[in-house]
Design a protein around this motif. Sequence first.
Motif, PDB file in Angstrom:
ATOM      1  N   ARG A 113     -25.976 -25.218 -15.604  1.00 34.36           N
ATOM      2  CA  ARG A 113     -24.762 -24.888 -16.071  1.00 34.36           C
ATOM      3  C   ARG A 113     -24.416 -24.378 -15.332  1.00 34.36           C
ATOM      4  O   ARG A 113     -25.076 -22.749 -14.876  1.00 34.36           O
ATOM      5  N   PHE A 114     -23.012 -24.593 -14.995  1.00 31.31           N
ATOM      6  CA  PHE A 114     -22.045 -23.297 -13.769  1.00 31.31           C
ATOM      7  C   PHE A 114     -20.326 -24.412 -13.799  1.00 31.31           C
ATOM      8  O   PHE A 114     -20.847 -25.330 -14.300  1.00 31.31           O
ATOM      9  N   SER A 115     -19.761 -23.437 -12.946  1.00 33.12           N
ATOM     10  CA  SER A 115     -18.345 -23.215 -13.587  1.00 33.12           C
ATOM     11  C   SER A 115     -18.348 -24.400 -12.069  1.00 33.12           C
ATOM     12  O   SER A 115     -18.560 -23.791 -11.074  1.00 33.12           O
ATOM     13  N   PRO A 116     -18.277 -25.668 -11.797  1.00 30.09           N
ATOM     14  CA  PRO A 116     -17.666 -25.615 -10.325  1.00 30.09           C
ATOM     15  C   PRO A 116     -17.067 -25.505  -9.673  1.00 30.09           C
ATOM     16  O   PRO A 116     -15.860 -24.986  -9.839  1.00 30.09           O
ATOM     17  N   PHE A 159     -15.259 -22.017 -16.901  1.00 26.55           N
ATOM     18  CA  PHE A 159     -15.171 -23.402 -17.138  1.00 26.55           C
ATOM     19  C   PHE A 159     -17.030 -23.637 -16.792  1.00 26.55           C
ATOM     20  O   PHE A 159     -16.544 -24.898 -16.038  1.00 26.55           O
ATOM     21  N   PRO A 160     -17.672 -23.517 -17.660  1.00 27.37           N
ATOM     22  CA  PRO A 160     -18.898 -24.436 -17.222  1.00 27.37           C
ATOM     23  C   PRO A 160     -19.606 -24.992 -17.839  1.00 27.37           C
ATOM     24  O   PRO A 160     -18.430 -25.197 -19.282  1.00 27.37           O
ATOM     25  N   THR A 161     -19.397 -26.352 -16.845  1.00 25.98           N
ATOM     26  CA  THR A 161     -20.287 -27.042 -17.320  1.00 25.98           C
ATOM     27  C   THR A 161     -21.537 -28.157 -16.743  1.00 25.98           C
ATOM     28  O   THR A 161     -22.270 -27.249 -15.746  1.00 25.98           O
ATOM     29  N   ASN A 162     -21.970 -28.781 -17.702  1.00 26.23           N
ATOM     30  CA  ASN A 162     -23.080 -29.332 -17.130  1.00 26.23           C
ATOM     31  C   ASN A 162     -23.714 -30.506 -16.002  1.00 26.23           C
ATOM     32  O   ASN A 162     -22.083 -30.761 -15.973  1.00 26.23           O
ATOM     33  N   GLY A 163     -24.156 -30.099 -14.866  1.00 30.86           N
ATOM     34  CA  GLY A 163     -24.350 -31.187 -13.738  1.00 30.86           C
ATOM     35  C   GLY A 163     -25.221 -30.401 -12.529  1.00 30.86           C
ATOM     36  O   GLY A 163     -25.538 -30.256 -12.638  1.00 30.86           O
ATOM     37  N   ASP A 213     -19.149 -39.214 -24.689  1.00 31.91           N
ATOM     38  CA  ASP A 213     -18.651 -39.149 -23.826  1.00 31.91           C
ATOM     39  C   ASP A 213     -19.831 -39.166 -22.820  1.00 31.91           C
ATOM     40  O   ASP A 213     -19.588 -37.888 -22.143  1.00 31.91           O
ATOM     41  N   PRO A 214     -20.214 -40.188 -21.871  1.00 30.79           N
ATOM     42  CA  PRO A 214     -21.019 -40.198 -21.309  1.00 30.79           C
ATOM     43  C   PRO A 214     -21.108 -40.151 -19.418  1.00 30.79           C
ATOM     44  O   PRO A 214     -21.611 -40.035 -18.784  1.00 30.79           O
ATOM     45  N   ARG A 215     -19.977 -40.580 -19.257  1.00 30.74           N
ATOM     46  CA  ARG A 215     -19.565 -40.578 -18.112  1.00 30.74           C
ATOM     47  C   ARG A 215     -18.673 -39.352 -17.703  1.00 30.74           C
ATOM     48  O   ARG A 215     -17.834 -38.396 -18.036  1.00 30.74           O
ATOM     49  N   PRO A 216     -19.531 -38.811 -16.378  1.00 27.14           N
ATOM     50  CA  PRO A 216     -19.778 -37.658 -16.130  1.00 27.14           C
ATOM     51  C   PRO A 216     -17.882 -37.122 -14.841  1.00 27.14           C
ATOM     52  O   PRO A 216     -17.236 -38.187 -14.540  1.00 27.14           O
ATOM     53  N   ALA A 217     -17.982 -36.342 -15.153  1.00 26.49           N
ATOM     54  CA  ALA A 217     -16.748 -36.236 -13.953  1.00 26.49           C
ATOM     55  C   ALA A 217     -16.441 -35.289 -12.693  1.00 26.49           C
ATOM     56  O   ALA A 217     -18.098 -35.316 -12.543  1.00 26.49           O
TER      57      ALA A 217
END
Lengths: 403, 124
Positions: A113-116, A159-163, A213-217
């Motif tokens: 988890r981080f801000s891309p 804008f932390p998000t998982n990826g 929503d399973p689709r990643p950005a």
Amino acid sequence: MSSRGLLLAIVIVAVMALVAHRPALAFDEERNFAGSAQLDYDFVPSEPGAVAAPGPATTFQGFTLESALKVAVDISDHLSANVKACYGCHGFELDMAYFDLRAADELNLRVGRFSPSFGAFNLRHDPANHMTSDKPLPYDMGRMLRKGDWYNGVLPSPFPTNGAELNGTHWIGDVAQLDYAGYVVMGFKNDTDPNPTDFNLQESHLPYYVTSDPRPAAGSRIALTLKAGDKSDMTLGGSGMFGTYDPNNRLTYAIVGGDLSLRVGRTAVRMEYLVRRQQMDTSNPDIFKYAIAPVGGDFFAKHGAYVEVEQPLTNALDVLARGDGMYRVGNVSNAVVGSGSDAPGYSPLSYESWVARETLALAFSVERNFRFKGSVELWEFSYADMAGREAELSFHLGAVGSF
Amino acid sequence: MKVRALALLVATALLGCGGPSMDPEVASASAASRADYDVFALRCSKCHSLARPLNSGIDDDGYWRTYVAKMRRQPGSGISAQDSVAILRFLHQYSIEQRRRKGKPVDSPALTAPSPAPSETGGS
């Protein structure tokens, strides 16, 4: 706070405390424990008279606190981990929890988890790393006047998000540094609204980090830093992010940005431009303020930019002058966005709206790790509030400490 | 309009006031050490305050090598291999001072001649 949020907060703090106080291991593991806290008072003289107005009344006046604790662990020459927990307007939030697996300077895999990587500002988003109490408008997350009208900035930071992100840096001699990043992440979502017209930013800060929503950005960034001499350098960067934000993966958003920063001695000049183009669900025309145009009626574009000059005057005193603003074009939803209480039932925005702000700020270090911040901001809006005002003043006085 | 003109005037006056002075620990240092400090101050203040490294309590050259290498890899850091040698040299001297103040031995194995971490030399 919900019991689940409280549990998350306890677990985060406990894990960070354990990691910070764990004895060093045999392979000479390196740990760094850091943190910051900022208390800010935002005074808006015109606000009390406009409390009844739906938009302006959503300004965060008074005291706000942002604090963070971070543990960075270098497990080996090629593997490191970072965990950062924040406490702010959203309550507890996990800003970072990732591993970096580095094969070379040019090839690093980040997972968790981080801000891309996007834009230049996010690297300095911690309040200890910038001279004002608030952020440039394109990256605003809740501190702007009439925030309910605008639903924050173009890309609220952090804008932390998982990826996962692949990134790296390459030096060309001693004069040029080329950085790149490419990522796939969960991204921004709105799982809540039946007819989504914008992100639900509250969802991005829930302790339960999953989505229907399973689709990643996906997105990328490239930047080039050139050193013109011992005392100056210039960085030019470009970033882009694309994804869908609704449960049916139909509504797209694209955010692109460009940034230029120049340093001559300790003087810094920074400028960034961002734009977010976002589709809206127009299947229910009744929720919109204007008739939906047959062509191009299903999206809005929110532009944002800032230019700032930062100059240390003495070892203890810094001054910053900044001009920033946003411009939004597109239909306006009158439906409440998200689950937050800051979205008005009736938007005062028109098809084209703008906001501009001029800021003069001083930051004074009492000690190296403790600084007072003060700023005055002149706001101008393209529309009047309920009291007929198109311009307003606000004042910030804050203190920030770091360790 | 008057408010904007006044703000512009104040900003211009403040921006013309002059540059930063040196950290107190470095004021009495040699010219070479000051030059190293200048590189340290210029490069490291790009993303964070100088308080982060100076008040971190770290006085181990090996630790500094790892961290300067890490910072060098940050996007847009502008810290070249040449810069990292000067930064490490400053941090080495600074660590000696910190150790003296804490009553720690200054001829400790933790304090060795400054050189960039292996990964730093392969970046160009």
